[in-house]
Design a protein around this motif. Sequence first.
Motif, short mmCIF file in Angstrom:
data_model
loop_
_atom_site.label_atom_id
_atom_site.label_comp_id
_atom_site.label_asym_id
_atom_site.label_seq_id
_atom_site.Cartn_x
_atom_site.Cartn_y
_atom_site.Cartn_z
N VAL A 109 7.29 26.44 33.86
CA VAL A 109 8.01 27.66 33.48
C VAL A 109 9.45 27.59 34.00
CG1 VAL A 109 8.20 30.15 33.88
CG2 VAL A 109 5.97 29.14 33.34
N GLY A 110 9.60 27.20 35.25
CA GLY A 110 10.94 27.11 35.83
C GLY A 110 11.84 26.15 35.09
N LEU A 111 11.28 25.03 34.66
CA LEU A 111 12.08 24.06 33.91
C LEU A 111 12.60 24.67 32.62
CD1 LEU A 111 12.93 21.02 33.97
CD2 LEU A 111 10.97 20.60 32.47
N LYS A 112 11.72 25.36 31.89
CA LYS A 112 12.15 25.94 30.61
C LYS A 112 13.07 27.14 30.79
CE LYS A 112 8.50 24.17 27.66
NZ LYS A 112 7.72 24.38 26.43
N CYS A 113 13.07 27.74 31.98
CA CYS A 113 14.00 28.83 32.25
C CYS A 113 15.46 28.37 32.17
CB CYS A 113 13.73 29.43 33.63
SG CYS A 113 12.28 30.50 33.72
N ILE A 114 15.70 27.08 32.30
CA ILE A 114 17.06 26.56 32.22
C ILE A 114 17.73 26.99 30.92
CG2 ILE A 114 18.40 24.43 31.91
CD1 ILE A 114 16.56 23.09 33.93
N SER A 115 16.98 27.00 29.83
CA SER A 115 17.57 27.33 28.54
C SER A 115 18.02 28.79 28.45
CB SER A 115 16.56 27.05 27.42
OG SER A 115 16.31 25.67 27.30
N PHE A 116 17.54 29.64 29.34
CA PHE A 116 17.88 31.05 29.28
C PHE A 116 18.67 31.52 30.50
CE2 PHE A 116 13.79 30.18 27.25
CZ PHE A 116 14.13 30.46 25.93
N ASN A 117 18.48 30.87 31.65
CA ASN A 117 19.13 31.30 32.88
C ASN A 117 20.19 30.33 33.38
OD1 ASN A 117 17.28 33.40 32.92
ND2 ASN A 117 15.89 32.37 34.32
N GLY A 118 20.22 29.11 32.86
CA GLY A 118 21.12 28.11 33.40
C GLY A 118 20.44 27.23 34.43
N ILE A 119 21.12 26.17 34.81
CA ILE A 119 20.54 25.16 35.70
C ILE A 119 20.45 25.58 37.17
CG2 ILE A 119 20.85 22.81 36.59
CD1 ILE A 119 22.05 22.07 33.88
N PRO A 120 21.48 26.20 37.76
CA PRO A 120 21.46 26.41 39.22
C PRO A 120 20.25 27.18 39.74
CG PRO A 120 23.67 26.75 38.36
CD PRO A 120 22.77 26.60 37.17
N ARG A 121 19.87 28.26 39.08
CA ARG A 121 18.74 29.05 39.58
C ARG A 121 17.45 28.24 39.54
NH1 ARG A 121 19.51 35.35 38.89
NH2 ARG A 121 21.74 35.43 39.17
N THR A 122 17.26 27.49 38.48
CA THR A 122 16.06 26.67 38.40
C THR A 122 16.06 25.61 39.50
OG1 THR A 122 15.49 27.01 36.07
CG2 THR A 122 14.93 24.87 37.02
N ILE A 123 17.19 24.96 39.75
CA ILE A 123 17.25 23.95 40.81
C ILE A 123 16.88 24.56 42.15
CG2 ILE A 123 18.82 22.52 42.17
CD1 ILE A 123 20.28 21.81 39.64
N ASN A 124 17.53 25.68 42.49
CA ASN A 124 17.30 26.29 43.80
C ASN A 124 15.86 26.77 43.95
OD1 ASN A 124 19.98 25.84 44.38
ND2 ASN A 124 20.63 27.93 43.91
N CYS A 125 15.34 27.41 42.90
CA CYS A 125 13.98 27.94 42.98
C CYS A 125 12.93 26.83 43.00
CB CYS A 125 13.72 28.89 41.82
SG CYS A 125 14.57 30.49 41.96
N LEU A 126 13.10 25.82 42.15
CA LEU A 126 12.12 24.73 42.13
C LEU A 126 12.14 23.93 43.43
CD1 LEU A 126 12.20 23.25 38.50
CD2 LEU A 126 10.41 24.61 39.58
N ASN A 127 13.31 23.70 43.99
CA ASN A 127 13.38 22.98 45.26
C ASN A 127 12.67 23.74 46.36
OD1 ASN A 127 14.72 20.60 44.60
ND2 ASN A 127 16.75 21.48 44.87
N ALA A 128 12.95 25.04 46.47
CA ALA A 128 12.31 25.85 47.50
C ALA A 128 10.81 25.96 47.27
CB ALA A 128 12.95 27.24 47.54
N PHE A 129 10.41 26.14 46.02
CA PHE A 129 8.99 26.26 45.69
C PHE A 129 8.25 24.97 46.04
CE2 PHE A 129 5.60 26.20 42.28
CZ PHE A 129 4.79 27.15 42.89
N ARG A 130 8.84 23.83 45.70
CA ARG A 130 8.22 22.53 46.02
C ARG A 130 8.08 22.35 47.52
NH1 ARG A 130 5.71 18.69 47.01
NH2 ARG A 130 5.54 16.71 45.88
N SER A 131 9.08 22.78 48.26
CA SER A 131 9.02 22.67 49.72
C SER A 131 7.90 23.54 50.29
CB SER A 131 10.37 23.08 50.31
OG SER A 131 10.34 23.03 51.72
N ASP A 132 7.74 24.73 49.74
CA ASP A 132 6.67 25.62 50.22
C ASP A 132 5.28 25.07 49.92
OD1 ASP A 132 8.53 27.40 51.17
OD2 ASP A 132 8.43 28.75 49.44
#
Length: 353
Positions: A109-132
């Motif tokens: 879901v986060g990956l496909k959010c790029i098309s609607f929200n842009g890249i930065p938010r997906t990068i930050n959220c996916l990185n933090a989520f993966r770390s958790d």
Amino acid sequence: MAETKLKDLSSLRPSLKKLINAPFASPATTPAPPQIRNIYQRLSREAKSRKYGERPWITIAAAATFTLNSPSSLSHLHSTSSSLTPHPTLPSLSPPLTPLLLAELIREVGLKCISFNGIPRTINCLNAFRSDLEVNPWSSSLSSVPSRTVTTSNINNTTSRGNALWKSIYTPHHGKLTQKLALAHPDLPGYILQGHYAMLLADPTRHVEGGVPRQARLGRCLTSLVAIACLRAQRGVGPQVLSHVYGLRKAVEQGLHREEFEDEEEREGMERLAGDEGCEWILESVDKIARAIGGGGFAGWEREVDQDQEDGVEDDTRLDGEVSEVGNVAEEMEEELQGGTGSGSGRGRESKL
């Protein structure tokens, strides 16, 4: 002299650093509000009682949370949905997803959010989520092989998938919309169709190696839910919300939900979700998440005190007086999407993508 200037560019003076991180600019991600787990649990119960299914509500919640830039809330979403057990008196459409598959679904879901929200938010959220997720023993099994790399051997198939998705969502207006985009900028339709619809929004074919497991792939229907949730949480893009609501309905009309969901009850759940009551529930669910998290930035939601939400009281306040304006746009958009000519006003000519 030029050399001195280059040396000066190697560091930032304190006042510039302070301005970059000024609180009014909301430079950091949004923390999870105390009541977010309760909200996710409530959405889960509502989805079960309405027989919408598990993956749809998690997809909606994840997309809204990515848009609101709250990676810590994503971790709550995962842990909450992983710990939910079937309610003894509510129907369950299918066996619950494992924590691993839930994590894969949220990441997709986060990956496909790029098309609607842009890249930065997906990068930050996916990185933090993966770390958790690292604390879980199964985290080493998360997918690590890419599936969307374009090569000379798959470029034609990739482009065809993107064109097919575009047509599926916007038919019978897909050609007209492409022409409108080209008038706005000649490279806009090519970038949207090739860079987003082909490369990202259209799932790779099942025989492609890598990527997430089949159960965590979004497909056409859940991708429409991502679009609706992102755009609703983003605010200010009513015409695009409307067009993707129609896109969800067209997916069901075209029978794509029967290809993507194996269980008949899940298929029926998607049919219910595409109806008027289901679409209202999607929007209201996003609103509940957005009012709880806040989000700042382009989303512009102010975090609410959680008392009303804890008491189950709906907030019907019209935010910033924008609802009526978006409603006017939506009416004109609906006329065109249903084959009407529209009012001919400038607002009626707004892009729907």
